[in-house]
Design a protein around this motif. Structure first.
Motif, short mmCIF file in Angstrom:
data_model
loop_
_atom_site.label_atom_id
_atom_site.label_comp_id
_atom_site.label_asym_id
_atom_site.label_seq_id
_atom_site.Cartn_x
_atom_site.Cartn_y
_atom_site.Cartn_z
N LEU A 151 11.33 -7.80 6.23
CA LEU A 151 10.12 -7.19 5.69
C LEU A 151 10.18 -7.14 4.16
O LEU A 151 11.25 -7.10 3.56
CB LEU A 151 9.96 -5.77 6.24
N LEU A 152 9.01 -7.11 3.56
CA LEU A 152 8.89 -7.06 2.11
C LEU A 152 7.99 -5.90 1.74
O LEU A 152 6.98 -5.64 2.41
CB LEU A 152 8.30 -8.38 1.59
N THR A 153 8.32 -5.18 0.69
CA THR A 153 7.50 -4.06 0.24
C THR A 153 6.99 -4.32 -1.17
O THR A 153 7.56 -5.10 -1.94
CB THR A 153 8.30 -2.75 0.23
N LEU A 154 5.93 -3.62 -1.53
CA LEU A 154 5.38 -3.74 -2.88
C LEU A 154 6.40 -3.32 -3.93
O LEU A 154 6.52 -3.92 -5.00
CB LEU A 154 4.11 -2.89 -3.00
N GLU B 177 9.54 -3.64 -3.91
CA GLU B 177 10.59 -4.64 -4.10
C GLU B 177 10.17 -5.74 -5.07
O GLU B 177 11.02 -6.39 -5.69
CB GLU B 177 10.94 -5.26 -2.74
N LEU B 178 8.88 -5.93 -5.25
CA LEU B 178 8.41 -7.00 -6.12
C LEU B 178 8.55 -6.66 -7.59
O LEU B 178 8.45 -7.54 -8.44
CB LEU B 178 6.94 -7.33 -5.80
N GLY B 179 8.76 -5.40 -7.91
CA GLY B 179 8.97 -5.03 -9.30
C GLY B 179 7.73 -5.28 -10.14
O GLY B 179 6.63 -4.81 -9.82
N ASP B 180 7.90 -6.03 -11.21
CA ASP B 180 6.77 -6.36 -12.09
C ASP B 180 5.86 -7.33 -11.38
O ASP B 180 6.12 -8.54 -11.33
CB ASP B 180 7.29 -6.97 -13.40
N PHE B 181 4.79 -6.81 -10.81
CA PHE B 181 3.90 -7.63 -10.00
C PHE B 181 3.26 -8.75 -10.83
O PHE B 181 2.86 -9.78 -10.31
CB PHE B 181 2.82 -6.72 -9.39
N ARG C 194 -2.23 -12.07 0.78
CA ARG C 194 -3.03 -10.95 1.29
C ARG C 194 -3.16 -9.80 0.30
O ARG C 194 -4.22 -9.16 0.23
CB ARG C 194 -2.41 -10.42 2.58
N PHE C 195 -2.11 -9.53 -0.48
CA PHE C 195 -2.09 -8.27 -1.22
C PHE C 195 -2.11 -8.40 -2.74
O PHE C 195 -2.30 -7.39 -3.43
CB PHE C 195 -0.84 -7.45 -0.81
N TYR C 196 -1.89 -9.60 -3.28
CA TYR C 196 -1.78 -9.67 -4.74
C TYR C 196 -3.13 -9.53 -5.44
O TYR C 196 -3.25 -8.94 -6.50
CB TYR C 196 -1.11 -10.98 -5.17
N GLY C 197 -4.17 -10.10 -4.85
CA GLY C 197 -5.48 -10.07 -5.51
C GLY C 197 -5.71 -11.27 -6.40
O GLY C 197 -6.15 -11.14 -7.55
#
Length: 474
Positions: free
Chosen positions: A108-111, A113-117, A148-151
């Motif tokens: 799984l990956l979480t927001l 964990e991505l750090g500087d988006f 799906r989530f970055y925009g």
């Protein structure tokens, strides 16, 4: 360097935006090199329809779009399928047998964990693979998360991922580049002899049953869908069976299957299906005739001269009745430096002294530029190949699939005239490979009286019929 539009491109952008806002439909036909990609990206930016989904038939052209989008400051991701991104190099067979469940990268990956988006604002599939490996996560899973989530302003994808992305990304605008692919299905082929061995030696069918299934492809498809797990196990245990199983699994998505007796092959036709009720822009250098009615058409300013030899209509009935006479007429065209596109039913009209597609092996047609080369209208050299090395192109008979197959295509929304026009334009395009008029134009002959029925349609692609002789009985 900031991308700028020419005045003529600015006018086209305005027209496309008006069409999309008015009816939700836009279409642009413009020559190769004119700048369709940049125009399409400006439409995406001006409409601010986030996210937009851009569909391409090849990953390489997707990268071309991606680089222009980056130059324009759009947040963009260029995506690829699971097989291209896998860090283990697994194939579709491996995925179907469940290797992902035990893969250390499948987590799984979480927001958080991505750090500087912001560092993900520009992502192509090569970068996705690299970042996924650095993070210790499956690049395909990372890609799905970002989609799906970055925009993103723009998601670039191969046609094959369209259905999935329409559901997950929910685009506000779709751009279909190389839109002629919506009228010309992707062709899959599986050698019938290899398939028979697989059915008999690996799957336990009797010889007669195997031959019967191969000649009844729709029943075979149903049977193979039921035997997917068995096929996968055979491919895992036997490397010799792996390639044909890969081909069969890829062909399961094809909507139409038929047996090509002359080529001794099972053939699948895969028709791209987008299936989204959102504003859509179709773009191509050669749009299908059905999309041209309300299209914006940019001319290249010069025409390809083509002659119709209309002495005969090369129907099966005429060939059976007048084979010798037709063959004698064709013989005068069989000069060195000629490439011929034809179908199985007309190959018997060509005598000795030609090089057949099956004889080429790993060589390219241009390796035989000083001979007469005969290629299949629906073979491996019907697209993506440069044949401007030849002095003459002959299209021998209307490029049609068997009548029962054409009827099934018609039932799926592909009209015969659209199909013939697009196929003819595609074959002519094999010998005309530049946006500028060639200094030495090849001689191009469409040999079949019925080509006269698409004269008007061919003019839409700046193909000019010249020296067409009056029709004579035949």
């Amino acid at each position: 360097m900031e991308l700028r539009l020419r005045e003529d491109q600015e006018d086209v952008v305005v027209k496309i935006i008006d069409a999309l806002r008015g009816s939700g439909f836009g279409a642009l036909q413009a020559p190769t090199g004119w700048g369709k990609t940049v125009v399409g990206l400006f439409v995406v930016r001006e409409l601010n329809a986030k996210p937009a989904l851009w569909l391409e038939p090849r990953l390489a052209t997707g990268l071309h779009v991606y680089q222009h989008a980056v130059d324009m400051g759009l947040k963009v991701i260029a995506t690829a399928g699971r097989e291209k991104l896998c860090l283990h190099g697994y194939s579709n067979i491996d995925f179907l047998r469940g290797v992902c469940h035990s893969c250390k990268y499948n987590r799984l990956l979480t927001l958080d964990e991505l750090g500087d988006f912001g560092v993900f604002a520009y992502m192509d599939f090569g970068r996705l693979r690299e970042v996924g490996e650095q993070m210790g996560i499956c690049p395909y899973r990372l890609q799905s998360f970002l989609e799906r989530f970055y925009g993103y302003d723009l998601v670039i994808s191969h046609f094959g991922r369209a259905g999935k992305l329409v559901k997950s990304v929910r685009p506000k605008l779709i751009v279909i580049d190389e839109a002629h692919n919506t009228a010309l299905p992707v062709i899959h082929r599986v050698d019938a002899r290899a398939l028979r061995l697989l059915l008999v030696d690996k799957l336990g069918f009797e010889e007669g049953e195997a031959l019967g299934l191969i000649r009844n492809p729709e029943s075979l498809r149903i049977v193979l869908r039921e035997l997917v797990d068995t096929l996968i196990l055979e491919a895992v245990d036997d490397n010799d069976a792996r390639q044909i199983v890969e081909d069969l699994l890829a062909m399961l998505n094809a909507q139409i299957w038929f047996y090509d007796e002359g080529d001794e092959a099972l053939v699948g036709l895969e028709i791209p299906s987008i299936g989204a009720n959102v504003p859509t822009l179709f773009m191509s250098a050669t749009l299908p005739p059905s999309l041209l009615q309300n299209a914006i058409v940019v001319r290249r300013g010069w025409s390809i001269p083509v002659r119709v030899d209309d002495r005969f209509a090369l129907t099966i009935e005429n060939i059976e009745r007048r084979k010798g006479e037709i063959a004698e007429h064709i013989e005068k065209y069989l000069q060195p430096g000629t490439v011929i596109y034809t179908t199985l039913s007309r190959e018997s009209l060509l005598g000795d002294g030609v090089v057949w597609e099956d004889e080429l092996g790993n060589k390219a047609p241009c390796d035989y530029r000083d001979e007469v080369v005969v290629l299949k209208s629906f073979g491996r050299f019907n697209e993506g190949v440069n044949l401007d090395c030849f002095q003459r192109l002959i299209v021998l008979g209307l490029p049609l699939l068997p009548p029962n197959v054409m009827m099934r295509l018609r039932g799926r929304g592909i009209e015969e005239k659209d199909f013939v026009v697009m196929k003819t334009v595609q074959l002519i395009g094999r010998v005309i490979r530049t946006a500028e008029r060639p200094s030495q134009m090849p001689e191009i002959v469409l040999m079949d009286r019925r080509f006269n029925t698409i004269r008007d349609e061919l003019t839409n692609y700046e193909i000019e019929i010249i020296e067409s002789k009056p029709q004579t009985p035949g």
